[in-house]
Design an enzyme around this catalytic site. Structure first.
Site, short mmCIF file in Angstrom:
data_model
loop_
_atom_site.label_atom_id
_atom_site.label_comp_id
_atom_site.label_asym_id
_atom_site.label_seq_id
_atom_site.Cartn_x
_atom_site.Cartn_y
_atom_site.Cartn_z
N HIS A 101 25.55 34.71 51.69
CA HIS A 101 27.33 35.45 51.63
C HIS A 101 26.93 36.35 50.37
O HIS A 101 26.46 35.97 49.48
CB HIS A 101 28.15 34.43 51.42
CG HIS A 101 29.52 34.95 51.12
ND1 HIS A 101 30.26 36.06 51.99
CD2 HIS A 101 30.44 34.80 50.22
CE1 HIS A 101 31.16 36.31 51.34
NE2 HIS A 101 31.27 35.71 50.30
N ASN A 111 32.37 42.87 49.46
CA ASN A 111 32.29 41.49 50.11
C ASN A 111 33.37 41.62 51.44
O ASN A 111 34.42 41.87 51.31
CB ASN A 111 33.08 40.50 49.32
CG ASN A 111 33.29 39.04 49.72
OD1 ASN A 111 33.16 39.11 50.83
ND2 ASN A 111 33.67 38.11 48.87
N CYS A 117 34.95 32.90 53.50
CA CYS A 117 33.50 33.53 53.35
C CYS A 117 32.64 32.47 54.20
O CYS A 117 31.61 32.84 54.51
CB CYS A 117 33.44 33.42 51.87
SG CYS A 117 34.26 34.30 51.18
C1 LIG Z 1 35.68 38.75 39.49
C2 LIG Z 1 34.54 38.77 38.33
C3 LIG Z 1 33.44 39.96 38.71
C4 LIG Z 1 35.21 38.90 37.01
O1 LIG Z 1 34.24 39.05 36.03
P1 LIG Z 1 34.54 38.16 34.65
O2 LIG Z 1 33.38 38.32 33.78
O3 LIG Z 1 34.93 36.93 34.93
O4 LIG Z 1 35.87 39.02 34.22
P2 LIG Z 1 37.05 38.28 33.69
O5 LIG Z 1 37.89 37.98 34.82
O6 LIG Z 1 37.01 37.64 32.66
O7 LIG Z 1 37.73 39.90 33.04
C5 LIG Z 1 37.34 40.51 31.95
C6 LIG Z 1 38.23 41.60 31.77
O8 LIG Z 1 38.06 42.60 32.88
C7 LIG Z 1 39.38 43.04 33.31
N1 LIG Z 1 39.21 43.23 34.49
C8 LIG Z 1 39.42 42.87 35.43
N2 LIG Z 1 39.19 43.49 36.66
C9 LIG Z 1 38.93 44.43 36.24
C10 LIG Z 1 38.38 45.76 36.88
N3 LIG Z 1 38.38 45.92 38.35
N4 LIG Z 1 37.98 46.80 36.23
C11 LIG Z 1 37.97 46.62 34.72
N5 LIG Z 1 38.31 45.59 34.26
C12 LIG Z 1 38.95 44.60 35.06
C13 LIG Z 1 40.33 41.68 32.96
O9 LIG Z 1 41.51 41.94 32.99
C14 LIG Z 1 39.60 41.21 31.65
O10 LIG Z 1 40.31 41.91 30.59
P3 LIG Z 1 40.59 41.23 29.25
O11 LIG Z 1 39.17 40.73 28.62
O12 LIG Z 1 41.30 42.34 28.37
O13 LIG Z 1 41.57 40.25 29.53
C15 LIG Z 1 33.83 37.42 38.51
O14 LIG Z 1 34.53 36.54 37.94
C16 LIG Z 1 33.31 37.18 39.86
O15 LIG Z 1 32.43 37.48 40.34
N6 LIG Z 1 33.96 35.77 40.44
C17 LIG Z 1 33.50 35.32 41.53
C18 LIG Z 1 34.46 36.29 42.61
C19 LIG Z 1 33.88 35.99 43.86
O16 LIG Z 1 33.02 35.79 44.22
N7 LIG Z 1 35.12 36.11 44.63
C20 LIG Z 1 35.09 35.95 46.04
C21 LIG Z 1 34.54 34.68 46.39
S1 LIG Z 1 34.27 34.59 48.22
#
Ligand SMILES: CC(C)(COP(=O)(O)OP(=O)(O)OC[C@H]1O[C@@H](n2cnc3c(N)ncnc32)[C@H](O)[C@@H]1OP(=O)(O)O)[C@@H](O)C(=O)NCCC(=O)NCCS
Length: 335
Positions: A262, A292, A117
């Site tokens: 980004h 992204n 990224c």
């Molecule tokens: C990825 C992201 C949106 C997840 O959000 P979060 O609030 O941290 O969510 P979690 O990972 O705790 O997951 C919450 C729940 O949703 C579920 N889940 C994961 N992906 C899912 C999806 N696509 N749809 C529905 N549910 C989903 C998980 O399994 C989890 O379930 P559980 O509570 O039963 O275990 C967030 O962490 C994020 O944006 N992080 C940064 C990622 C990023 O920027 N990546 C690229 C970097 S360049």
């Protein structure tokens, strides 16, 4: 060639494939929902390549031509290519070689960089150094990704799959022509203690063999991410490094005409804007449309914003990124 005082972005372009994939489309393939995705990331849809056989270098061709036209230059003016991608057409050679061939540029050097990224900013620092040293006059800097062939559209892959899309952005970097124009500050960082928080484990030169059927069955060839860690680091490091470049350039958030962060998550960028005191109306936010696109997000966002009249020659543009590596960086320049 003669060394020059400063480099700047002379033109930008972008290209996204025509196939639109909405959150509702994804919810037919995995346990997810439009509500979950929009609430947590701000993403509404993304683009995927229309069919197999289209690689990162293919998306880069129209983006590069658009950037050249914007700069008032032609392919014959390109002295070097820098290609930033985490999804190269093939393992080797680099996608820059494929792009150079497709643009009809035999003999022109092509450097691939693998900074995810932050790839565009790493590339910008190299282009700037080359140009100021007088080594090359015009550098074509591209960020391009085809993610759709590297994610799994299933319950197992859903945490990562919903985030990414395909797309390309390109910038033509060259000598600044006005006294105040040019790159004012750029800072890059990496911390490999976070390398396994967002990575693809195999194929790996560290393993013999590099990949097995078992590894594929376990999904080791797919991106794995610790979303919460990435979120925490991104919201800390992006404002920190953005502040550092502004300080070095003797600018404040008030002097920034356009902020191009980004695009990994709208919530991350809202927090970053808050911390920097930069209003959202001065900030590029197109993640809803593209997801992204990794190395492509910054040139893609700048290209759209420039065409929408949100910046012009003389504008101060701040850019910042955080991603896998971990790598992060920021730059501020006067167009
Ligand atoms: C990825 C992201 C949106 C997840 O959000 P979060 O609030 O941290 O969510 P979690 O990972 O705790 O997951 C919450 C729940 O949703 C579920 N889940 C994961 N992906 C899912 C999806 N696509 N749809 C529905 N549910 C989903 C998980 O399994 C989890 O379930 P559980 O509570 O039963 O275990 C967030 O962490 C994020 O944006 N992080 C940064 C990622 C990023 O920027 N990546 C690229 C970097 S360049």
């Amino acid at each position: 060639m003669k060394s020059v005082q400063a480099s700047t972005i002379l033109g930008v372009g972008h290209y996204v494939p025509s196939k639109v994939v909405t959150n509702d489309d994804l919810s037919k393939l995995m346990q997810t929902s439009d509500e979950w995705i929009v609430q947590r990331t701000g993403i509404k849809e993304r683009r995927y390549i229309e069919h197999s056989g289209i690689g990162a270098s293919d998306l880069a061709v129209p983006a590069s031509k658009m950037a050249l036209e914007h700069a008032g230059l032609t392919t014959q003016d390109v002295d070097a290519i820098i290609f930033a991608t985490l999804s190269p057409d093939h393992n080797f050679p680099g996608s820059g070689c494929f792009l150079g061939h497709k643009l009809g540029l035999p003999g022109i050097p092509a450097l691939d960089i693998r900074n995810q990224c932050s790839g565009f900013l790493y590339g910008l620092s190299i282009a700037d150094a080359w140009i100021r040293a007088g080594m090359y006059r015009h550098v074509l800097l591209v960020g391009s990704e085809v993610h759709s062939t590297g994610i799994e559209l299933s319950d197992r892959g859903r945490d990562v799959a919903v985030l990414f899309g395909d797309g390309a952005g390109a910038a033509l970097i060259g000598p600044a022509t006005e006294p105040n124009q040019g790159l004012k500050s750029i800072k890059l960082h990496a911390d490999g203690s976070g390398a396994k928080e967002l990575w693809v484990e195999s194929p790996a030169s560290a393993y013999q063999p590099r990949i097995t059927k078992e590894m594929i069955d376990e999904g080791k060839h797919l991106p794995a991410m610790n979303g919460k860690q990435v979120f925490r680091w991104a919201t800390e490091k992006m404002p920190e490094v953005a502040r550092a470049v502004l300080e070095e350039a003797k600018l404040t958030g008030d002097n920034v005409d356009l902020f191009v962060p980004h695009q990994a998550n709208l919530r991350i960028n809202q927090l970053v804007c808050q911390k920097l005191g930069i209003p959202e109306d001065k900030t590029v936010a197109n993640i809803a449309n593209y997801g992204n696109t990794t190395a492509a997000t910054i040139p893609l966002g700048l290209s759209e914003a420039w065409r929408e009249g949100r910046c012009r020659r003389g504008s101060n543009v701040l850019m910042a990124a955080f991603g896998s590596g971990f790598t992060w960086g920021a730059a501020v320049l006067t167009l």
